[in-house]
Design an enzyme around this catalytic site. Structure first.
Site, mmCIF file in Angstrom:
data_model
loop_
_atom_site.group_PDB
_atom_site.id
_atom_site.type_symbol
_atom_site.label_atom_id
_atom_site.label_comp_id
_atom_site.label_asym_id
_atom_site.label_seq_id
_atom_site.Cartn_x
_atom_site.Cartn_y
_atom_site.Cartn_z
ATOM 1 N N MET A 333 -2.792 -8.354 -2.301
ATOM 2 C CA MET A 333 -3.976 -7.512 -2.116
ATOM 3 C C MET A 333 -3.665 -6.362 -1.153
ATOM 4 S SD MET A 333 -7.853 -8.464 -0.792
ATOM 5 C CE MET A 333 -8.214 -9.595 -2.126
ATOM 6 N N TRP A 336 -1.766 -3.811 -2.970
ATOM 7 C CA TRP A 336 -2.644 -3.088 -3.888
ATOM 8 C C TRP A 336 -3.337 -1.916 -3.189
ATOM 9 C CZ3 TRP A 336 -8.176 -3.108 -3.491
ATOM 10 C CH2 TRP A 336 -8.800 -2.340 -4.484
ATOM 11 N N HIS A 337 -3.699 -2.083 -1.939
ATOM 12 C CA HIS A 337 -4.347 -0.990 -1.207
ATOM 13 C C HIS A 337 -3.389 0.170 -0.970
ATOM 14 C CE1 HIS A 337 -7.519 -4.004 -0.103
ATOM 15 N NE2 HIS A 337 -8.265 -2.929 -0.243
ATOM 16 N N GLY A 338 -2.109 -0.123 -0.827
ATOM 17 C CA GLY A 338 -1.141 0.948 -0.614
ATOM 18 C C GLY A 338 0.142 0.417 0.021
#
Length: 408
Positions: A333, A336-338
């Protein structure tokens, strides 16, 4: 076509009150038709297309081209795997389909990290949410619960205008059933009532509270913190709370707008937030915060990793298995944000915190007679969880990167 797109005005979804005026006026025929038990599919599609085009018009025209290319790519992945799944079920073919489905988003996320901040030409507003929708379809096809769907249903689900830019993340079967079943008059009147409530609450969150924390308070605190310097200082503590509240009220406001417009269109899009700062522990928090995302990760990553680890007996102890998967799940996760150290650290932070949280809950069950449980202990649990979450939001904000490494 490019010149035509560039000349159009750019309307960012839910960006200002004027946007709502245009959108609500455009939806009047949809609302009237639903009140009489009808769904004007061609008109809904036309309105959705118009507002999607305006979302990517003007200076964002390249994103519109990227969106078209992405939808074509996803259609090839989804329908290609659907055709294969009717005949066979090889896990490596499934893994390959998921990899290729996720690849464009991975390129978009990795590009800024390797090109000194330059964004990928493949990126566009909402790409993450479209990826979750398509991968969810692949997962459900692998499970055998999603077998037949049309290209029109696929497009309608992927390009559902109210939730395109900021979620919530829906599931194909739930959405399609909603769309194909027109609500009766009494139910739809109740949906309109909820939509009005969500719109007003969203305005309060987004345009008042988020403005106070994000525009009035945060810049001044950031300036004071950078002047003070060091590893930590009192203005940075202020940033932790101001950013955390700004993040919640801004995102929750957007989510409320998306749900409200969905309701007006006869679709009961799932809620994204449920009083997250009243959570009594971190597990409870993730059942309340960005729920459509956390439930997606729970169903499609956490549970599947647990099953794989248990099936192959990677760890003898079930609690060790769940703990390792908690860390893996939240680290994914974070990625996924960066691809930055603070996003990844944020994911690892929550993964380790969930391991500790899980251990504590098991300990409490074993010693429930010895551990007091009353309003005071509940209040303390809420207070502790809230502050742990705020610390994680300070990490997530990226301000510590500026304070520690770029404060010159």
């Amino acid at each position: 076509m490019m010149n035509w797109l560039q000349e159009l005005p750019n309307w960012q979804p839910y960006g200002d009150p004027q946007y709502f005026i245009y959108l609500l006026v455009a939806l009047i025929p949809v609302v009237v038709a639903l009140l009489f038990g009808k769904r004007i599919k061609w008109y809904e599609g036309l309105v959705s297309l118009a507002f999607i085009v305006l979302m990517f018009a003007g200076s964002h025209w390249q994103q519109f081209i990227a969106l078209i290319g992405y939808i074509i790519w996803q259609a090839v992945m989804v329908f290609g795997y659907a055709k294969y799944r009717q005949k066979a079920d090889n896990k490596w073919v499934f893994y390959g389909a998921v990899f290729l489905d996720v690849l464009p988003l991975a390129i978009v996320k990795i590009t800024p990290a390797v090109t000194m901040g330059q964004n990928s030409l493949l990126g566009f507003l909402g790409i993450s949410y479209l990826m979750f929708r398509s991968v969810g379809m692949l997962m459900e096809m692998r499970d055998g619960v999603l077998k037949e769907f049309t290209f029109g249903q696929f497009l309608r689900f992927m390009l559902f205008m109210p939730t395109l830019s900021s979620g919530p993340i829906d599931r194909f079967r739930r959405f399609t059933e909603d769309y194909e079943t027109v609500p009766d008059r009494d139910k739809y009147l109740g949906m309109i009532e909820k939509a009005v409530h969500y719109l007003f609450l969203g305005f309060f969150y987004k345009f008042i509270l988020a403005y106070i924390f994000g525009t009035l308070l945060l810049p001044g605190l950031e300036h004071e913190a950078l002047v003070a310097g060091g590893l930590i200082n009192w203005p940075t503590i202020g940033i932790m709370y101001a950013y955390g509240f700004d993040l919640f009220f801004d995102f929750a406001g957007y989510s409320l707008f998306a749900v409200a417009i969905s309701y007006l269109m006869g679709i009961e899009t799932p809620m994204n937030f449920d009083k997250p700062f009243m959570a009594k522990n971190l597990k409870d928090f993730w059942n309340r915060w960005h729920m459509s995302l956390s439930f997606w990760f729970r169903d499609f990553i956490f549970m599947r990793l647990v099953m794989v680890f248990m099936r192959h007996k990677v760890f003898k102890n079930r609690n060790v298995t769940s703990g390792v998967v908690y860390v893996l799940n939240m680290t994914i996760m974070g990625f996924w944000h960066g691809v930055t150290w603070y996003y990844i650290s944020y994911g690892i932070f929550h993964g380790l915190a969930l391991v500790i949280n899980d251990w504590w809950l098991r300990y409490k069950r074993r010693h429930k007679k010895q551990i007091p449980h009353n309003k005071f202990t509940e209040g303390f649990a809420i207070f502790l969880t809230f502050n742990i979450v705020m610390v994680s939001f300070l990490l997530f904000s990226g301000f510590l990167d500026q304070l520690w490494f770029h404060n010159h």
